[in-house]
Motif scaffolding. Structure first.
Motif, PDB file in Angstrom:
ATOM      1  N   UNK A   1       0.797  -1.250   0.000  1.00 12.94           N
ATOM      2  CA  UNK A   1       0.000   0.000   0.000  1.00 12.94           C
ATOM      3  C   UNK A   1       0.822   1.288   0.000  1.00 12.94           C
ATOM      4  N   UNK A   2       1.721   1.396  -0.945  1.00 15.89           N
ATOM      5  CA  UNK A   2       2.560   2.593  -1.028  1.00 15.89           C
ATOM      6  C   UNK A   2       1.959   3.565  -2.055  1.00 15.89           C
ATOM      7  N   UNK A   3       1.920   4.840  -1.722  1.00 17.26           N
ATOM      8  CA  UNK A   3       1.457   5.864  -2.663  1.00 17.26           C
ATOM      9  C   UNK A   3       2.461   6.003  -3.802  1.00 17.26           C
TER      10      UNK A   3
ATOM     11  N   UNK B   1      -0.686  -2.840  -8.766  1.00 13.92           N
ATOM     12  CA  UNK B   1      -1.662  -1.812  -8.395  1.00 13.92           C
ATOM     13  C   UNK B   1      -2.665  -2.341  -7.373  1.00 13.92           C
ATOM     14  N   UNK B   2      -2.914  -1.544  -6.345  1.00 17.25           N
ATOM     15  CA  UNK B   2      -3.883  -1.912  -5.314  1.00 17.25           C
ATOM     16  C   UNK B   2      -5.138  -1.057  -5.485  1.00 17.25           C
ATOM     17  N   UNK B   3      -4.929   0.217  -5.825  1.00 15.73           N
ATOM     18  CA  UNK B   3      -6.076   1.107  -6.017  1.00 15.73           C
ATOM     19  C   UNK B   3      -5.652   2.261  -6.911  1.00 15.73           C
ATOM     20  N   UNK B   4      -6.631   2.732  -7.694  1.00 16.08           N
ATOM     21  CA  UNK B   4      -6.317   3.791  -8.648  1.00 16.08           C
ATOM     22  C   UNK B   4      -7.192   5.009  -8.389  1.00 16.08           C
ATOM     23  N   UNK B   5      -7.342   5.377  -7.118  1.00 11.69           N
ATOM     24  CA  UNK B   5      -8.178   6.529  -6.757  1.00 11.69           C
ATOM     25  C   UNK B   5      -7.432   7.832  -6.988  1.00 11.69           C
ATOM     26  N   UNK B   6      -7.817   8.870  -6.218  1.00 12.09           N
ATOM     27  CA  UNK B   6      -7.183  10.181  -6.375  1.00 12.09           C
ATOM     28  C   UNK B   6      -5.663  10.037  -6.242  1.00 12.09           C
ATOM     29  N   UNK B   7      -5.256   9.211  -5.282  1.00 11.93           N
ATOM     30  CA  UNK B   7      -3.825   8.946  -5.100  1.00 11.93           C
ATOM     31  C   UNK B   7      -3.596   7.463  -5.379  1.00 11.93           C
TER      32      UNK B   7
END
Ligand SMILES: O=C(O)C1=C[C@@H](OP(=O)(O)O)[C@@H](O)[C@H](O)C1
Ligand SMILES: C=C(OP(=O)(O)O)C(=O)O
Length: 435
Positions: free
Chosen positions: A259-261, A284-290
């Motif tokens: 979970x690194x930005x 990739x874990x999440x592709x939100x705002x960050x």
């Protein structure tokens, strides 16, 4: 034979420092209850929290759940502080809050520790004055303490069209925070794109900040549009950097950092590692705002030298101390240039990195705007007594560098790591133990 066996296992580094500061600020300025999930609870962010508490904001820290809960009444209900606001060791707090305090109808005074007292503040004083803010600083308006005083308790901030002279996200953010209260638009141009967390979080809070050609455009009276929201903070890539490098250079290592930005304005270290041939992969874990990724690194016996300069510098500015260590392990000569900003961090990081790595026996030279690293050239250590110089990133650099030595080194003022990564030594020990 190196002292340490390989670092193995999984780790989750603390929340991103830059994003945590901004979430505390915007959560405090807005009205209503919000939660910051997985924030950094390091000393720098605690300085920001304590200042908003002094302005009357109800902020609770839940260390067990790793949450900050802000129950805010909005900036109009802030109270005039009765004491000097202490920014501790945090340049981000000092500079971002100079913009925030600019819009409040009272006098505030900010000052920090000995390191903050040496850091340039003219870079924020000058643009804020152009916007009509009454701000002064010591030493001919160049240093803390900073005094911000709204004339007759009336806030009167103008918009501005401003071409930034320094490569600094803190300056950009100070102008944007002051610009929230401005009665006309702000147009801001950067020489080189710096971290864009302020712009992204403004959008999350309902503010219509956008890029127009080369300018960042912030409409007048944006403060009235603020709508509070919860913020999930990704892991700090600047903290992960120490384990990315350790994993690459300590034989036998294999680490997964969860979970690194990986915002592109921050992730220059990944490009450097790839250019050097390091074994690194991102999932990739999440592709939100960050954007958030898991990062996997493995020991890489053959690393190649590379140069780092120009537009890349702001994307890895805080990682340069540990990147310099990485470069000492590579085949050939690596050059870091255009990084003169390093001279005005917690310490002069060009001098302190070169001094520390020279003392360890590495061949590295300081230049005016960076350093030259002659990889795979090492003599014996000059002495085993080192200091962090009260700079968290130098402390962590030394702790990782020590893993390559047969002898234990002593690091004075290692507590400095609490500024950005309080659990650093524990996390390091855990990976040495292989879990
Ligand atoms: O905006 C921020 O959160 C930061 C910006 C950078 O400083 P500059 O803006 O001075 O380059 C960086 O070094 C600092 O750790 C955090
Ligand atoms: C330079 C740093 O922080 P600040 O400018 O907020 O003191 C840093 O964290 O490396």
């Amino acid at each position: 034979m190196v002292k340490s066996k390989g670092l193995t296992g999984e780790i989750k580094v603390p929340g991103d420092k830059s994003i945590t500061h901004r979430a505390i600020i915007l959560g405090s300025l807005s009205e209503g209850k919000m939660k910051i999930i997985d924030p950094l609870l390091g000393e720098d962010c605690l300085s920001t929290i304590n200042i908003f508490r002094k302005l009357g904001v109800d902020i609770r820290v839940n260390e067990v759940n790793k949450e900050i809960i802000i129950n805010a009444q909005g900036y109009r209900n802030f109270v005039e502080p009765t004491q000097v606001l202490d920014t501790g060791n945090s340049g981000t707090t000092t500079r971002l809050l100079s913009g925030v305090l600019a819009g409040l109808p009272f006098m505030s005074v900010m000052s920090g520790d000995d390191s903050i007292a040496k850091r340039p503040m003219d870079r924020v004083i000058e643009p804020l004055r152009l916007m009509g803010v009454d701000i002064i600083g010591s030493q001919n308006n160049s240093r803390t303490p900073l005094v911000i005083n709204s004339m007759n308790n009336v806030v009167n901030i103008n918009g501005v069209t401003y071409d930034m002279q320094v490569k600094s996200a803190q300056v950009k953010s100070a102008i944007l925070f002051a610009g929230l209260y401005a009665k006309s638009d702000v147009m801001l141009k950067e020489q080189v794109t710096s971290r864009n967390h302020t712009e992204l979080m403004f959008q999350q809070f309902g503010i219509e900040v956008e890029k127009q050609d080369d300018y960042i455009h912030l409409p007048a009276h944006s403060i009235d549009k603020l709508v509070t929201t919860d913020i999930q903070v990704p892991g700090d890539i600047s903290s992960a950097a120490f384990f990315i490098v350790a994993g690459l250079i300590i034989p036998g290592s294999h680490i997964v950092i969860r979970n690194v930005g990986t915002n592109m304005t921050r992730s220059g270290i990944i490009e450097v590692v790839k250019a050097m041939g390091g074994q690194i992969s991102l999932k990739s874990v999440s592709d939100g705002a960050e954007p958030i990724c898991d990062i996997e690194v493995k020991y890489t016996a053959q690393l190649n030298a590379t140069d780092v300069y120009g537009d890349m510098i702001p994307t890895l500015i805080d990682e340069i101390p540990i990147i310099a260590l990485l470069m000492t392990q590579a085949r050939g000569r690596s050059v870091i240039r255009d990084a003169e900003e390093l001279k005005v961090k917690e310490t002069n990081r060009i001098d302190k990195v070169v001094e520390s790595l020279n003392q360890l026996g590495y061949h590295i030279e300081a230049t005016d705007d960076g350093m030259i690293i002659y990889g795979q050239e090492k003599e014996s250590m000059q002495s085993t007594r080192f200091s962090s110089f009260n700079d968290h990133r130098i402390g962590m650099l030394l702790a990782i560098a020590n893993l390559l030595e047969t002898e234990e080194i002593e690091i004075d003022h290692i507590d400095a790591v609490n500024v950005s990564y309080p659990s650093f030594m524990n996390d390091l020990r855990r990976l040495q133990g292989g879990n």
